[in-house]
Design an enzyme around this catalytic site. Structure first.
Site, PDB file in Angstrom:
ATOM      1  N   ASP A  20      -4.985 -12.963   3.353  1.00  0.00           N
ATOM      2  CA  ASP A  20      -6.309 -12.292   3.878  1.00  0.00           C
ATOM      3  C   ASP A  20      -7.558 -12.516   2.948  1.00  0.00           C
ATOM      4  OD1 ASP A  20      -4.986 -10.568   2.129  1.00  0.00           O
ATOM      5  OD2 ASP A  20      -5.004  -8.860   3.553  1.00  0.00           O
TER       6      ASP A  20
ATOM      7  N   HIS B 240       0.936  -1.237  -0.111  1.00  0.00           N
ATOM      8  CA  HIS B 240      -0.009   0.120  -0.097  1.00  0.00           C
ATOM      9  C   HIS B 240       0.881   1.093   0.173  1.00  0.00           C
ATOM     10  CE1 HIS B 240      -3.504  -2.416   0.588  1.00  0.00           C
ATOM     11  NE2 HIS B 240      -3.334  -2.887   1.604  1.00  0.00           N
TER      12      HIS B 240
ATOM     13  N   ASP C  93      -2.938 -10.777  -2.475  1.00  0.00           N
ATOM     14  CA  ASP C  93      -3.304 -10.404  -1.341  1.00  0.00           C
ATOM     15  C   ASP C  93      -4.972  -9.709  -1.535  1.00  0.00           C
ATOM     16  OD1 ASP C  93      -2.237  -8.814   1.825  1.00  0.00           O
ATOM     17  OD2 ASP C  93      -4.147  -7.720   0.659  1.00  0.00           O
TER      18      ASP C  93
END
Ligand SMILES: [Zn+2]
Length: 302
Positions: free
Chosen positions: A246, A126, A163
């Protein structure tokens, strides 16, 4: 297989009840002990130098970031509603080790052609050029890609991001760079809000947004069709993986139902691509994954 990690990465503290916690790394390193058939060498990650980080993040951004590190307690570096990207007194060491793992892995990759996993935190995907975001400060995978190109004159590199969140930082950094392909499968809409299918860069960005509730079978099929096929056509010399776990059905921060066995099939498909185009050269970076049981189970399948 080589695994890079470091004790300093355990010391990054985000406060009690924060999902990005040291127990994530402990789970992973525990589960690695159960992997029987592969010889695993665990190595200490060195600290990345500011000169190398500068390939992606300007020196001024890094200096400003480190100047905010508190002597005690926690300091947030983002505005509301993202106030949970935090610096603690031990942050600098953890951040530099997390990035340095990729640099050392890159050196090993060129020498040994082995698969390498960087079990580090904080994560990186990110982090944008001049913006910390989503628990990330330096984009570990982006710095590694640039280092491989600058030091070893590697041409085309592909980054595959499974992810469950879109890697807005990695996309922003390489948005206009045809030498790097970035392919991501992620729940959409979800944090960070980017990653629509029409965000295509210069034809080098392959986004596969998926709806909440998607199961493992569909996740694998969509990843194959919308990301891996395009990476196959791109013919990268090296593949780097943003490995977040995740999308697992147990994860508390998302709503996708991938099971531990699905990670095995997914990584097998990626490994096939790595063998076809990259002579086995692949580095994976730990990104997200916040359920400890899921993390441990998913890792056993890799
Ligand atoms: Zn994530």
């Amino acid at each position: 297989m080589i695994i890079y990690t470091h004790q300093d990465c355990h010391k990054k503290f985000n406060g009690f009840n924060h999902p990005e916690r040291k127990e994530r790394l402990e789970s992973i390193l525990d589960s690695i002990k159960y992997i029987k058939d592969i010889k695993i060498e665990i190595k200490d990650a060195p600290k990345a130098s500011l000169e190398v980080i500068d390939y992606v993040h300007p020196r001024k951004y890094i200096e400003q970031l480190f100047s905010k590190i508190p002597k005690v307690g926690l300091v947030g570096v983002e505005k509301e509603p993202y106030a949970d990207t935090l610096l603690c007194p031990q942050s600098k060491e953890a951040i530099l080790r997390a990035c340095g793992s990729g640099i050392a892995a890159a050196d090993d990759l060129i020498k040994f052609n082995k698969k390498i996993f960087c079990a580090v935190r904080p994560p990186g995907h990110h982090a944008e050029t001049v913006r910390a975001n989503g628990f990330c400060f330096i984009n570990n995978i982006a710095v590694t890609a640039r280092y491989l190109q600058k030091k070893y004159s590697v041409g085309k590199i592909a980054i595959i991001d499974f992810d469950v969140h879109h890697g807005n930082g990695t996309q922003e950094i390489f948005y206009k760079d045809p030498s790097i392909a970035y392919g991501s499968i992620h729940e959409f809409p979800l944090f960070p809000g980017t990653g629509a299918e029409n965000e295509t860069g210069v034809g080098n960005i392959f986004n596969a947004p998926i709806q909440a509730g998607t199961n493992g079978r569909d996740f694998i099929n969509i990843l194959n069709q919308k990301v891996l096929r395009k990476i196959d056509k791109f013919k990268p010399e090296i593949i780097l993986i943003s490995a977040g776990f995740d999308a697992h059905t147990r994860d508390p921060l998302a709503h996708i139902n991938v099971e531990s066995e699905d990670y095995y099939e997914m990584t097998k498909n990626i490994a096939d691509l790595v063998n076809i185009h990259c002579k086995g050269k692949m580095i994976s970076f730990l990104e997200g994954g916040y359920d400890l049981v899921a993390l441990e189970e998913a890792l056993k399948n890799i």
